[in-house]
Design an enzyme around this catalytic site. Sequence first.
Site, PDB file in Angstrom:
ATOM      1  N   ALA A   9       0.827  -1.209   0.000  1.00  0.00           N
ATOM      2  CA  ALA A   9       0.000   0.000   0.000  1.00  0.00           C
ATOM      3  C   ALA A   9       0.861   1.259   0.000  1.00  0.00           C
ATOM      4  CB  ALA A   9      -0.913  -0.009   1.228  1.00  0.00           C
ATOM      5  N   ARG A  15      -2.597   7.063 -11.406  1.00  0.00           N
ATOM      6  CA  ARG A  15      -3.744   7.109 -12.313  1.00  0.00           C
ATOM      7  C   ARG A  15      -5.029   7.602 -11.631  1.00  0.00           C
ATOM      8  NH1 ARG A  15      -2.163   1.082 -14.215  1.00  0.00           N
ATOM      9  NH2 ARG A  15      -1.191   1.204 -12.147  1.00  0.00           N
TER      10      ARG A  15
HETATM   11  C1  UD1 Z   1       0.530  -5.510 -10.314  1.00  0.00           C
HETATM   12  C2  UD1 Z   1       1.355  -6.683 -10.856  1.00  0.00           C
HETATM   13  C3  UD1 Z   1       0.622  -7.282 -12.051  1.00  0.00           C
HETATM   14  C4  UD1 Z   1      -0.764  -7.719 -11.640  1.00  0.00           C
HETATM   15  C5  UD1 Z   1      -1.539  -6.573 -10.991  1.00  0.00           C
HETATM   16  C6  UD1 Z   1      -2.810  -7.110 -10.375  1.00  0.00           C
HETATM   17  C7  UD1 Z   1       3.705  -6.178 -10.460  1.00  0.00           C
HETATM   18  C8  UD1 Z   1       4.975  -5.691 -11.040  1.00  0.00           C
HETATM   19  N1  UD1 Z   1       2.652  -6.198 -11.259  1.00  0.00           N
HETATM   20  O1  UD1 Z   1       0.475  -4.534 -11.339  1.00  0.00           O
HETATM   21  O2  UD1 Z   1       1.352  -8.405 -12.541  1.00  0.00           O
HETATM   22  O3  UD1 Z   1      -1.471  -8.191 -12.765  1.00  0.00           O
HETATM   23  O4  UD1 Z   1      -0.761  -5.966  -9.924  1.00  0.00           O
HETATM   24  O5  UD1 Z   1      -3.638  -6.069  -9.936  1.00  0.00           O
HETATM   25  O6  UD1 Z   1       3.675  -6.556  -9.297  1.00  0.00           O
HETATM   26  N2  UD1 Z   1       3.164  -0.791  -4.456  1.00  0.00           N
HETATM   27  C9  UD1 Z   1       4.017  -0.552  -3.402  1.00  0.00           C
HETATM   28  N3  UD1 Z   1       5.288  -0.150  -3.637  1.00  0.00           N
HETATM   29  C10 UD1 Z   1       5.770  -0.006  -4.890  1.00  0.00           C
HETATM   30  C11 UD1 Z   1       4.914  -0.261  -5.972  1.00  0.00           C
HETATM   31  C12 UD1 Z   1       3.613  -0.657  -5.726  1.00  0.00           C
HETATM   32  O7  UD1 Z   1       3.619  -0.676  -2.236  1.00  0.00           O
HETATM   33  O8  UD1 Z   1       6.957   0.336  -5.013  1.00  0.00           O
HETATM   34  C13 UD1 Z   1       1.790  -1.213  -4.185  1.00  0.00           C
HETATM   35  C14 UD1 Z   1       0.743  -0.271  -4.743  1.00  0.00           C
HETATM   36  O9  UD1 Z   1       0.393   0.691  -3.763  1.00  0.00           O
HETATM   37  C15 UD1 Z   1      -0.411  -1.201  -5.052  1.00  0.00           C
HETATM   38  C16 UD1 Z   1       0.256  -2.523  -5.328  1.00  0.00           C
HETATM   39  O10 UD1 Z   1       1.565  -2.442  -4.826  1.00  0.00           O
HETATM   40  O11 UD1 Z   1      -1.301  -1.336  -3.963  1.00  0.00           O
HETATM   41  C17 UD1 Z   1       0.296  -2.850  -6.820  1.00  0.00           C
HETATM   42  O12 UD1 Z   1       0.962  -1.830  -7.501  1.00  0.00           O
HETATM   43  P1  UD1 Z   1       0.437  -1.305  -8.898  1.00  0.00           P
HETATM   44  O13 UD1 Z   1       1.345  -0.236  -9.340  1.00  0.00           O
HETATM   45  O14 UD1 Z   1      -0.997  -1.014  -8.836  1.00  0.00           O
HETATM   46  O15 UD1 Z   1       0.704  -2.602  -9.792  1.00  0.00           O
HETATM   47  P2  UD1 Z   1      -0.026  -3.012 -11.141  1.00  0.00           P
HETATM   48  O16 UD1 Z   1       0.561  -2.225 -12.254  1.00  0.00           O
HETATM   49  O17 UD1 Z   1      -1.474  -2.981 -10.976  1.00  0.00           O
HETATM   50 CA    CA Z   2      -2.863  -2.223  -9.438  1.00  0.00          CA
END
Ligand code: UD1
Ligand code: CA
Length: 471
Positions: A9, A15
Amino acid sequence: MGFKTVVLAAGKGTRFKSELPKVLHPILGKPMLWYVVKAALEAGSEEVIVVVGHKRELVEEFLRENFPQVKTVYQSRQLGTGHAVAQCRELLENYSGKVVVLNGDTPLVRPEDIKAVASTPGDMVVLTAKTEDPTGYGRVVRDGNAVLKIVEEKDATPEERLITEINTGIYAFSAEPLFRALEQIDNNNAQGEYYLPDVLKVFQKEGLSVVPVLTSDFESVMGVNNRHQLAAAESVMRDRIVKELQLSGVTVHNPQTVYVEPDVTVEPDVELFGPLYLRGKTVIKKGTVVGPFCDIRDSFIGEGCTVESHCWMSGATLKGGASCGPFSRLREGTVLEGGSRVGSFVETKKAHLKEGAKANHLTYLGDCTVGENTNVGAGTITCNYDGFAKWRTEIGRNVFVGSNTLFIAPVKVGDGAITAAGSVITRDVPDNALAVARSKQVNYPGKAESVREKARKRAEEARGDNPRQNS
Ligand code: UD1
Ligand code: CA
């Protein structure tokens, strides 16, 4: 076997184009993160660790207030989902069980899905789903039953993009190899991030098992990356709650327009008409009917009440058999005892209407009590505010309040009293007294015609069609 859960989180949620971190955006009045943490706890997670980063204070404050047992870990820079999980290494150092990973933006995840992933044998168990429109998700590249790789959309070849099986972002890992693998993943990819799904490559090299679990319910695992998806997720959650009510014995008319927040309680044999909003900790007891176009927050509505259409309520209590509406506004501290009723365009605040009391039309009752079987005439106002403080109006039982009475509080009206219509009541009224506080009527016989004549002349002069004026 037990398991612990890591919820990601820390991301900003670019977006969403919002000041508020994405995971705090609400679905039915609760942040998305609330649903994810709740599902993890309901699934039996021994411990829940939330990785926070962007606007961590806000996320931490929410967690402290709602889930004091949850731990947080700080990811200072959002370098990717793999990097985020790696921040939990210390907290999970001596743990050798399963670590379930959930995304904070997957609010519809069900405890069943979490349990299924946590209990499936394998060093990396990944929950997958099929969807007609896989846009934005990582794709699951398979060879028969085996998963060859998980490729992010931005890194995928055109052929890989055609794959409709997606990574839900829900996994269970064996703790010890997970943290070892996270040290080996790199960020040589389209987004320059450390991807959690890349743990798969390391596990394959080490000969560890990678097991896909395909869920048939894509809706429950949909990720929410923008406000369009937020609305879609809210609508699914709304349907779930309404269906639960229906199956528990609540009749819901026009169900697609009935919005019920998760902490609301509705008993069997209640009848609800949409469109309708039920929010906060509202409780509706059995046999009550709530008409359409109502917005009800943190209110208690007892057995067999009638709430007619277009009522707004917040912090109100209706005891069994009370009724209100159409068009009533019941504010905090309103108490309607059994058999009492407020009608159209009546506003109440800290007003206690005793059994059988009625205020049917066009009235403001603030900071007052209205005794048993007292009738409040149309247009009555308790003038409770003098510009400095609020004062109370106490009206006894069996009182007849004439239409358009103003009560200049503080003031008391005794049992059985009558106030004459149009009165401005500034002094206490004893029991059984008639209070008249308006000027006496005087009739001037025949005077109407001369009044009209005067008015006619004045109008003519104003129009300039009076010859004397023009000369
Ligand atoms: C991610 C997955 C994707 C999957 C999708 C499902 C990865 C690289 N990709 O993509 O394969 O299909 O979720 O919904 O994992 N977050 C952190 N720290 C970070 C980056 C993200 O805590 O450095 C958290 C975000 O707050 C979020 C979650 O991880 O709650 C997912 O990140 P997000 O950027 O939404 O990943 P997706 O592009 O949706
Ligand atoms: Ca996501």
